[in-house]
Motif scaffolding. Sequence first.
Motif, short mmCIF file in Angstrom:
data_model
loop_
_atom_site.label_atom_id
_atom_site.label_comp_id
_atom_site.label_asym_id
_atom_site.label_seq_id
_atom_site.Cartn_x
_atom_site.Cartn_y
_atom_site.Cartn_z
N TRP A 90 0.83 -1.20 0.00
CA TRP A 90 0.00 0.00 0.00
C TRP A 90 0.86 1.25 0.00
O TRP A 90 1.63 1.52 0.95
CB TRP A 90 -0.92 -0.01 1.21
CG TRP A 90 -1.94 1.09 1.20
CD1 TRP A 90 -2.95 1.26 0.33
CD2 TRP A 90 -2.01 2.18 2.11
NE1 TRP A 90 -3.67 2.37 0.64
CE2 TRP A 90 -3.11 2.96 1.74
CE3 TRP A 90 -1.26 2.57 3.22
CZ2 TRP A 90 -3.49 4.11 2.41
CZ3 TRP A 90 -1.63 3.71 3.91
CH2 TRP A 90 -2.74 4.48 3.50
N LYS A 91 0.81 1.99 -1.08
CA LYS A 91 1.45 3.30 -1.24
C LYS A 91 2.90 3.36 -0.75
O LYS A 91 3.28 4.24 0.01
CB LYS A 91 0.64 4.38 -0.50
CG LYS A 91 -0.73 4.60 -1.06
CD LYS A 91 -1.41 5.75 -0.35
CE LYS A 91 -2.80 5.98 -0.89
NZ LYS A 91 -3.47 7.08 -0.24
N ASP A 92 3.68 2.44 -1.16
CA ASP A 92 5.11 2.43 -0.82
C ASP A 92 5.39 2.56 0.67
O ASP A 92 6.40 3.11 1.10
CB ASP A 92 5.85 3.57 -1.57
CG ASP A 92 5.80 3.38 -3.07
OD1 ASP A 92 5.86 2.22 -3.51
OD2 ASP A 92 5.70 4.39 -3.79
N THR A 93 4.49 2.04 1.50
CA THR A 93 4.68 2.13 2.95
C THR A 93 5.28 0.84 3.51
O THR A 93 5.69 0.81 4.66
CB THR A 93 3.33 2.36 3.66
OG1 THR A 93 2.48 1.23 3.42
CG2 THR A 93 2.67 3.65 3.20
N GLY A 94 5.27 -0.19 2.71
CA GLY A 94 5.72 -1.48 3.20
C GLY A 94 4.59 -2.29 3.83
O GLY A 94 4.73 -3.47 4.12
N ALA A 95 3.46 -1.63 4.06
CA ALA A 95 2.29 -2.32 4.62
C ALA A 95 1.58 -3.09 3.51
O ALA A 95 1.51 -2.64 2.37
CB ALA A 95 1.33 -1.30 5.24
#
Length: 118
Positions: A75-80
């Motif tokens: 999700w959106k380069d968050t690592g999540a």
Amino acid sequence: LKERHWFRMADACEISRDLDRTQTSLEQMLQMGMERQMHVILETSTVAAKEAALERIIDKVTQLWIGARLELTEWKDTGALVLRKTDELITNLDDSLLKLQTLSVSAYVKPHMERITF
């Protein structure tokens, strides 16, 4: 019939529980006098059929989730990681929960309660 059903009929008819239920014919049962307890036999057969129907529904729900594939994406380069294709997942989850909740109030669910309790 499951073993518990056979035992109930055998006890009502006062015959041995050790009788091989897979090799016993209707003629042999009549010779043992089981027709005197026909009401117990009919009731037990009805219960067994309804329990078997519930078991088939539970098996279908179980197979659905055993085979379910959860797709994750970042999700959106968050690592999540989040689930993808959630519409089908939520539909299946709602359907499964509804089926299991409906089964949980059935008079015939007792032998399967452990499988549907969440």
